[in-house]
Structure formats: structure tokens, C-alpha cells
Design an enzyme around this catalytic site. Structure first.
Site, short mmCIF file in Angstrom:
data_model
loop_
_atom_site.label_atom_id
_atom_site.label_comp_id
_atom_site.label_asym_id
_atom_site.label_seq_id
_atom_site.Cartn_x
_atom_site.Cartn_y
_atom_site.Cartn_z
CD1 TRP A 32 18.75 5.53 12.38
CD2 TRP A 32 17.06 5.98 10.97
NE1 TRP A 32 19.19 6.46 11.46
CE2 TRP A 32 18.17 6.76 10.60
CE3 TRP A 32 15.86 6.10 10.24
CZ2 TRP A 32 18.13 7.64 9.52
CZ3 TRP A 32 15.84 6.97 9.17
CH2 TRP A 32 16.97 7.74 8.82
CG ASP A 35 26.13 7.59 7.41
OD1 ASP A 35 24.99 7.79 7.00
OD2 ASP A 35 26.89 8.49 7.78
CB SER A 95 29.85 8.20 10.02
OG SER A 95 28.56 7.74 9.78
NE ARG A 162 28.52 15.35 9.49
CZ ARG A 162 28.16 16.63 9.38
NH1 ARG A 162 28.63 17.53 10.22
NH2 ARG A 162 27.34 17.02 8.41
CG ASP A 163 31.04 11.61 8.60
OD1 ASP A 163 30.62 11.41 9.76
OD2 ASP A 163 30.37 12.24 7.74
CD GLU A 218 26.63 14.53 5.96
OE1 GLU A 218 26.37 14.92 7.10
OE2 GLU A 218 25.84 13.87 5.26
CD1 TRP A 301 21.16 11.87 4.48
CD2 TRP A 301 19.73 11.58 6.18
NE1 TRP A 301 21.86 11.34 5.54
CE2 TRP A 301 21.00 11.16 6.60
CE3 TRP A 301 18.67 11.48 7.08
CZ2 TRP A 301 21.26 10.65 7.87
CZ3 TRP A 301 18.92 10.98 8.35
CH2 TRP A 301 20.20 10.57 8.73
C1 FRU Z 1 25.69 11.06 6.92
C2 FRU Z 1 25.79 11.58 8.34
C3 FRU Z 1 27.23 11.70 8.77
C4 FRU Z 1 27.12 11.61 10.26
C5 FRU Z 1 26.01 10.62 10.44
C6 FRU Z 1 25.17 10.84 11.65
O1 FRU Z 1 24.51 10.42 6.61
O2 FRU Z 1 25.12 12.83 8.43
O3 FRU Z 1 27.89 12.84 8.31
O4 FRU Z 1 28.31 11.18 10.85
O5 FRU Z 1 25.21 10.70 9.28
O6 FRU Z 1 24.29 9.79 11.85
#
Ligand code: FRU
Length: 485
Positions: A32, A35, A95, A162-163, A218, A301
Site C-alpha cells: 500500500w 501521500d 507524512s 502533522r505533515d 492535512e 480515501w
Molecule cells: C493524508 C494523511 C496525513 C498523514 C498520513 C498518514 O492522507 O492522513 O495527514 O500524515 O496520511 O498516512
């Protein structure tokens, strides 16, 4: 916890035959992906990492997979770069982004730790951590995590933080990350640092004050482009309006001005980045030649499923060059794709009321541009990846100025979303550039004015292309096969 060694051994034993994967869209060797992460240039090569779960075709404890390229079309696999192998990131290496620095290739990612309270309730905490490497192997620094949730102002959410997207400007490192405000609205927070280890919270760069642009924001990205600033983010759970924002989790951009004194961005309205069925979490990088390139996860998603027996899930879009024209983001396939064009075929003629095929126009790895003109028709249809029971249909309606994609008969074995419509500008003629790789179709309209990216799951022997019009459409067409040696 999972180690790098475990992941790499698993890949070596389970690697999928390359012919069962797309030819020039990045996928995992097995398993799988979601991002794109760490899209950057290091020692004159383009590096792309991705959210990776090698052990199944579903999302699971996140690693960073890694590929490298000289031209962003032909990618070479590198060892898995990061695994969830530390106490502070055991629940996932989420991410983040990357930068070439004097210390080496720096990766900055979200480290997720799950903590249990006295009553047994588990909560995930998201912090930001650093790894440094040489383009092949990466080690996490002892100072990790380098940004903690408690550095955020009181009330900002520490579980949804995050990210990080990092860049270097005016002698400092800067970073934006997604976060939830006190009111649980999406927002982007800005940090700065002199040494990548010590970070200072600066400000909320931009946020959803009214709580109307989805929930959590995100995967932010923030950069200068053609005299303006652009903020990209992927708001979760967004409601659709008219033809915009249909994917639930959407990727949007804002164009505005950045005030360097107050660190605020005057963001304006959100615009959709892509109108297809599969597009999320885009990230950009600026190449040494100045081009700003974007790549995204070509999956949604809310539409996850793969055919029985397929051992990979998720792929990246074709990288796209960005520019701003009249306040709109324009996306064009990177010009490097044309280095792989072969078997060029040109056609010019009229399409009318019976389904027509054009000799030599077929295939599943092609770059094909159509120009439609004339006033004797309302609707023009092209079916791609056509087989006995399969096709994916694009319909242009000249009076409504819409294009619709319909993948109902593309071979799906699950009840996924299949149709999406977008508006296009009204004009005497329209240009449609379709880029097909074995399991995807990306449509660029009018030289990048709008894009529609969609995964298909059609058996590879469905190779035909057919055309139909309800009147007479003048068609000129150029088709190239794409062969990646
Ligand atoms: C976005 C996300 C990010 C996170 C990652 C986890 O698709 O939800 O915010 O860091 O995927 O896999």
C-alpha cells in the site's frame, strides 16, 4: 514497532513483477502507498518518498518508501527510508518533507506515539522528527522529536498536528504543518529554526475561521509562484459545492499575499486542484532550474478497493509543472514525458453519429491530444481502455461547458464512486490531453487549465479507443505511445 530490515526483507521476498504495475507512475514494489513525502532534489537527483505499508494492500503502520529519478518519469527503487522503530514514532512515521542541507538530505516527518491513560484509553500524539541521510540510508537524530505538541499555543490540538513541509529562506528554516484549532477548525501553523533541531512557533499562517472548509487540514505546502504566494492543503471531510470539492477529502489551493512581518497569509477562497475521482495530499518541490513541480496520491480515501489478486494499492500522479495564470493554478505534465514518445500518429477529420475508431489510435500507455472544433455538435464522447465489456467514458458537453468522466465499466469489482463532472471555459474549440498509464487516466484540459485524474482497474487487454459525437465534430489528434525502456 517494525524495523527497516523487516520491511526490506519482506519486499525482497514479495516484490511484484513490474509488468503488473504502472509503467511511469510511482507505485510500491509491493503493498500500500498513500501521500507523496519528501519530494526534493538531492545531489542533482529528484527524490520522492511515500507513505508506505509494505505488508498488505491496506493502510497500516506507516513507513517511508523511496524512489529516485533524473527525469521524474523513470524511477528507481531505493531501500525503505524510515520505519516506525522508535518509542516516539512506533504508531507511525507519517507524512513530511525533505530538503538538501549542508548536513545531508534532511527528512522531517510526523512521529506518532500512542499513549494509554489510567483507564486504558489510547490517544495518539503527533510530534515532528528529523532524519538525515545520503540519498540512500537515513538515520533519525538523537534530539527527536524536534517539535512537540506543547510548543503550540494553549488549546491547539496535539493529536492532530502533522505533515510538516520545510523550506529554507532568508537564512532560516521554515516549516508549515496542519493542525486543528481550539474550535476544531483546520489551520496551518508556521514554525522557524536556525538549526533544524530547535523550532520556534511563529503563527497561524492561515485557518478556516468559520469552520466551513472541511475539518482537519492535512499536508500543507506554501510557496511563491509568479509573484504571489500559494497555499495548498488537503482538508478532510469537505462538503461539495456545485462542481467543486466532490471527493470528501479534497485537495485545495489558495492564492494570496504573504505578510512577512506578521507571518500571515491573506488566503482568499479555496479552489479545487483536480476534478477527477482520485487525487489527494499533493506536495511540491522547486527544481534547480526554477520549475515548481507537484505530485499527488492518485487515489481517494473514500474510494478504496482493488481487484482480487492485485498486490499493490495506490500510486502517484504524473508530476506536473505549476504556474499561475490570471490568479488560477495551471498544471502541465512535465516536459520530460515527451522524451519517451514513440509511434507518433496524427489524424484530422470529422467524427459523427456512429462510434468510430481511428486506425492506429489505441493503447494503454499513451499521450494523446485532441482538439475539437465546430458548431454542429453538442456532445462529444471518447471511450478509453475499451474491451469487450470495458470502457471509461469522457463526455464533453459544448453547450453546458462540462466534461464528465464515467468509469462504471472500467473493471471495478467494488461499488466505488464512478462519475465526476467539471466545468470548462466556453470557447470555439477545446483541447483535451489524455495521459494513460496501465491503471490511470489523467486529462489536462486547455493546456492545464483544469485536470481530472482517475484510477481505472481495467484488464490490460482492453486497448481500444472510440469516438462518438451527436453532430459533426472536427477533430485533430496527435497520439504518442509511451515506452519506458
Ligand atoms: C493524508 C494523511 C496525513 C498523514 C498520513 C498518514 O492522507 O492522513 O495527514 O500524515 O496520511 O498516512
Amino acid at each position: 514497532m517494525h524495523t527497516l530490515e523487516e520491511a526490506q526483507n519482506y519486499i525482497e521476498q514479495n516484490r511484484i513483477d513490474k509488468r503488473k504495475r504502472p509503467a511511469f507512475h510511482v507505485t510500491a514494489p509491493v503493498g500500500w502507498i498513500n501521500d507523496p513525502n519528501g519530494f526534493s532534489t538531492y545531489q542533482n537527483k529528484v527524490h520522492l518518498f511515500y507513505q508506505y505499508h509494505p505488508y498488505s494492500t491496506n493502510w497500516g503502520p506507516m513507513h517511508w518508501g523511496h524512489v529516485v529519478s533524473s527525469d521524474m518519469i523513470k524511477w528507481e527503487e531505493r531501500p525503505v527510508a524510515l520505519a516506525p522503530d522508535q518509542a516516539y514514532d512506533h504508531a507511525g512515521v507519517f507524512s513530511g518533507s525533505a530538503l538538501e542541507t549542508p548536513e545531508g538530505h534532511v527528512l522531517i516527518y510526523t512521529s506518532v506515539e500512542e499513549k494509554e491513560d489510567d483507564t486504558g484509553n489510547k490517544t495518539a500524539y503527533q510530534t515532528q522528527s528529523l532524519a538525515i541521510g545520503d540519498g540512500e540510508n537515513y538515520h533519525k537524530v538523537p534530539e527527536n522529536p524536534v517539535i512537540l505538541g506543547n510548543q503550540l499555543p494553549e488549546g491547539f490540538n496535539q493529536s492532530d498536528f502533522r505533515d510538516p513541509k520545510v523550506w529554507f529562506e532568508d537564512g532560516k528554516y521554515w516549516l508549515v504543518a496542519g493542525n486543528l484549532s481550539k474550535e476544531k477548525h483546520g489551520q496551518i501553523v508556521l514554525f522557524s529554526s536556525d538549526d533544524l533541531r530547535h523550532w520556534q512557533y511563529e503563527n497561524v499562517l492561515a485557518g478556516d475561521e468559520d469552520g466551513v472548509i472541511g475539518k482537519m487540514w492535512e499536508c500543507p505546502d506554501f510557496f511563491k509562484l509568479d509573484g504571489k504566494h500559494v497555499l495548498i492543503t488537503s482538508p478532510q471531510n469537505m462538503s461539495a459545492t456545485a462542481y467543486e470539492f466532490h471527493n470528501g477529502h479534497n485537495a485545495v489551493y489558495f492564492v494570496g499575499d504573504y505578510d512577512e512581518e506578521t507571518h500571515t497569509f491573506d488566503k482568499g477562497c479555496p479552489h479545487a486542484l483536480d476534478y477527477g475521482l482520485d487525487f489527494y495530499a499533493p506536495q511540491t518541490t522547486q527544481l534547480p532550474d526554477g520549475r515548481r513541480i507537484l505530485v499527488a496520491w492518485m487515489k481517494s480515501w473514500d474510494s478504496l478497493a482493488i481487484p482480487d489478486g492485485q498486490e499493490w494499492q495506490g500510486m502517484m500522479t504524473l508530476p506536473r509543472e505549476l504556474s499561475l495564470e490570471n490568479g488560477q493554478l495551471v498544471q502541465r505534465p512535465i516536459h520530460e514525458l515527451s522524451d519517451y514518445h514513440t509511434n507518433t500518429l496524427e489524424f484530422s477529420g470529422v467524427i459523427s453519429k456512429s462510434f468510430e475508431m481511428i486506425e492506429g489510435v489505441s493503447g494503454r500507455q499513451i499521450d494523446m491530444t485532441l482538439r475539437l472544433s465546430g458548431t454542429a455538435y453538442i456532445s462529444f464522447t471518447i471511450d478509453l481502455a475499451v474491451g469487450v465489456n470495458h470502457y471509461t467514458r469522457f463526455t464533453y458537453n459544448r453547450s453546458l461547458n462540462t466534461i464528465e468522466v464515467d468509469r462504471t465499466y472500467s473493471g471495478l469489482q467494488a461499488d466505488l464512486n464512478c462519475q465526476r463532472k467539471m466545468t470548462v471555459s466556453s470557447a470555439d474549440s477545446i483541447e483535451l490531453r489524455f495521459i494513460l498509464d496501465s491503471y490511470s487516466i489523467e486529462l489536462f484540459v486547455n493546456d492545464g487549465e483544469k485536470v481530472m485524474s482517475t484510477e481505472i482497474q481495467t484488464p490490460l487487454d482492453s486497448q481500444k479507443i472510440r469516438f462518438f459525437s451527436d453532430g459533426e465534430t472536427k477533430l485533430s489528434l496527435v497520439k504518442h505511445d509511451i515506452i519506458i525502456p
